[in-house]
Scaffold this motif. Structure first.
Motif, short mmCIF file in Angstrom:
data_model
loop_
_atom_site.label_atom_id
_atom_site.label_comp_id
_atom_site.label_asym_id
_atom_site.label_seq_id
_atom_site.Cartn_x
_atom_site.Cartn_y
_atom_site.Cartn_z
N ALA A 12 -20.29 3.88 8.82
CA ALA A 12 -19.43 5.02 9.27
C ALA A 12 -18.75 4.69 10.62
N VAL A 13 -19.22 4.38 11.66
CA VAL A 13 -18.68 4.02 12.88
C VAL A 13 -17.44 3.10 12.62
N VAL A 14 -17.87 1.91 11.90
CA VAL A 14 -16.78 0.84 11.76
C VAL A 14 -15.49 1.47 10.98
N GLY A 15 -15.80 2.10 9.83
CA GLY A 15 -14.87 2.73 8.98
C GLY A 15 -13.93 3.58 9.90
N LYS A 16 -14.56 4.43 10.67
CA LYS A 16 -13.72 5.23 11.47
C LYS A 16 -12.93 4.64 12.76
N LEU A 17 -13.47 3.64 13.07
CA LEU A 17 -12.71 2.87 14.26
C LEU A 17 -11.51 2.03 13.58
N MET A 18 -11.78 1.41 12.29
CA MET A 18 -10.76 0.83 11.42
C MET A 18 -9.41 1.82 11.28
N SER A 19 -9.89 2.88 10.78
CA SER A 19 -8.74 3.95 10.33
C SER A 19 -8.20 4.34 11.56
N ALA A 20 -8.78 4.48 12.78
CA ALA A 20 -8.11 4.71 14.07
C ALA A 20 -7.19 3.49 14.35
N ALA A 21 -7.60 2.27 14.28
CA ALA A 21 -6.74 1.24 14.60
C ALA A 21 -5.61 1.01 13.61
N GLY A 22 -5.55 1.89 12.53
CA GLY A 22 -4.26 1.75 11.52
C GLY A 22 -4.72 1.19 10.28
N PHE A 23 -5.87 0.94 9.92
CA PHE A 23 -5.80 0.35 8.73
C PHE A 23 -6.55 1.43 7.59
N GLY A 24 -6.50 2.51 8.03
CA GLY A 24 -6.91 3.83 7.09
C GLY A 24 -5.48 4.53 6.32
N LYS A 25 -5.61 5.50 5.98
CA LYS A 25 -4.49 6.09 5.12
C LYS A 25 -3.49 6.47 6.05
N LYS A 26 -2.18 6.20 5.75
CA LYS A 26 -1.05 6.50 6.58
C LYS A 26 -0.85 7.98 6.36
N PRO A 27 -0.43 8.80 7.56
CA PRO A 27 0.07 10.08 7.41
C PRO A 27 1.37 10.36 6.64
N ALA A 28 1.41 11.35 5.93
CA ALA A 28 2.79 11.59 4.86
C ALA A 28 3.82 11.63 5.83
N ALA A 29 4.87 10.85 5.62
CA ALA A 29 6.24 11.03 6.38
C ALA A 29 6.94 12.34 6.20
N HIS A 30 6.84 12.99 5.16
CA HIS A 30 7.42 14.56 4.92
C HIS A 30 6.33 15.39 4.27
#
Length: 82
Positions: A49-67
């Protein structure tokens, strides 16, 4: 669920894989009595869980919607004339 790509990211797959390997190690260690390996497996599964959260924070997670989607209210009228 597939419309919002829930869990289809590198961070999610890596976190789940690390957790799965930890659970597998803990399960095998329970069969062959090794309390130390059980503990290591459980710590590894929690670390997923920690690895997944850290990778998401590093930019490997879901990208926020542009609009962001905005909802507009339309006035509903009846067809009758006064």
């Amino acid at each position: 669920m597939s419309a919002n790509a829930h869990g289809h990211t590198t961070a999610a797959w890596t976190g789940v894989t690390v957790s799965f390997l930890g659970f597998m190690l803990a399960g095998v260690a329970m069969v062959m009595p090794s309390p130390v390996l059980v503990a290591v497996g459980l710590v590894l599964s929690a670390a997923g869980a920690v690895v997944g959260k850290l990778m998401s924070a590093a930019g490997f997670g879901k990208k926020p919607a542009a609009h962001p989607v905005s909802v507009t209210k339309e006035t509903v009228t009846s067809g009758a004339s006064v």
